[in-house]
Design an enzyme around this catalytic site. Sequence first.
Site, PDB file in Angstrom:
ATOM      1  N   TYR A  10      -7.502  -5.705   4.128  1.00 23.54           N
ATOM      2  CA  TYR A  10      -6.199  -5.576   4.782  1.00 23.54           C
ATOM      3  C   TYR A  10      -5.670  -4.144   4.709  1.00 23.54           C
ATOM      4  CZ  TYR A  10      -1.491  -6.772   6.266  1.00 23.54           C
ATOM      5  OH  TYR A  10      -0.319  -6.829   6.954  1.00 23.54           O
ATOM      6  N   LYS A  11      -5.753  -3.543   3.522  1.00 22.94           N
ATOM      7  CA  LYS A  11      -5.134  -2.212   3.348  1.00 22.94           C
ATOM      8  C   LYS A  11      -5.847  -1.137   4.164  1.00 22.94           C
ATOM      9  CE  LYS A  11      -7.697  -0.951  -0.742  1.00 22.94           C
ATOM     10  NZ  LYS A  11      -7.776  -0.884  -2.159  1.00 22.94           N
ATOM     11  N   GLY A  12      -7.124  -1.335   4.482  1.00 24.24           N
ATOM     12  CA  GLY A  12      -7.797  -0.428   5.399  1.00 24.24           C
ATOM     13  C   GLY A  12      -8.150   0.916   4.813  1.00 24.24           C
TER      14      GLY A  12
END
Length: 267
Positions: A148-150
């Site tokens: 998610y945080k990428g």
Amino acid sequence: METVMGNGNGQATSGGRAANAPHSDLVLPYGDQRNDGVVQVSFTLPVAAGPLAEEAARQTMKLMGLEDPQVAEATAIGEEFTFFVGYGKLTRAVELSKLRVAAPMWEELDQAAVNQLVQDTLGRPMVVVGAATGSDAHTVGLDAILNYKGFAGNRGLEAYSAFKVVNMGSQVPNEELVAKARELGADAILVSQVVTERNVHLANLTNLVELLEAEGLRDQVVLVVGGPRITHALAIELGYDAGFGPSTRPQDVASYLAQEVSRRMLN
Ligand code: B12
């Protein structure tokens, strides 16, 4: 990514012209002035610091094709090694219009557009299974794309409603990856290969393609490989659909996946 044109064999080509060199197709490195050809190089020689080592460094730079080589810094590293920083001039230019560059074909889409395209195409999220395969224990690159945080402020595939992401982590045998892809009905398989010493990645990547073909799954999935030494051209050569190298952003991969699955539905 720059505009690319298909060349009919699954790759894209670009004859790209440097945006800041509208009048010249020939480019040289920029030192103090445009096209002066000046470059800085650094290297270590297995020679004790001193005049002999410095002359060896100048000769080394000449062998690199540099004119007027200068040693800017020579630092002893232990008793028998010297680290150099040098300057020199390159005189032979690169001709931009003669370059052929392989790159995956996609246009950059924002998150909402990716989500919309996948919804319009499949009516459900794409199932994406990712793994660092074989002996490869490097997870940071794969996580950068999937989590998610990428990466570098760019959200990973988990942040998109377009993707259902299964991250199998590192050192995943190809057989397990293929079994998981079958179990989940994967639309895409994302492989990470960071270690390329002695070309260990080539055999491992080829083996995955062979397994997928043997299982009748190869045509069912979008098959992608990424890593710091991966190029799109290499990926195509090994039987993959696309390859992503250093500094890839999750949005690049998301844009490609959405457009590739849509292209396949239309064909
Ligand atoms: C951290 C690290 C480790 C950690 C890994 C921890 C972890 N959980 O990942 C540990 C300590 C375990 C490790 C071990 C080893 N490492 Co190491 N490691 C590194 C290091 C310092 C950083 C790698 C990294 O995280 N980069 C940051 C990420 C974000 O970048 P990236 O991987 O390139 O990923 C980007 C792109 O490539 C791409 N991408 C990557 N994967 C994928 C996948 C897909 C699907 C897509 C689309 C894109 C994509 O997108 C990412 C984001 O842009 C590098 C050196 C370096 N500075 O790069 C060495 C390096 C990769 N390691 C190396 C080596 C040799 C090893 C060891 C063999 C050392 C040893 N002798 O034991 C072992 C191998 C272990 C194994 N079995 O794999 C070499 C590899 C050389 C080579 N070409 O083969 C490097 C380059 C160091 C060096 N200069 O020698 N390592």
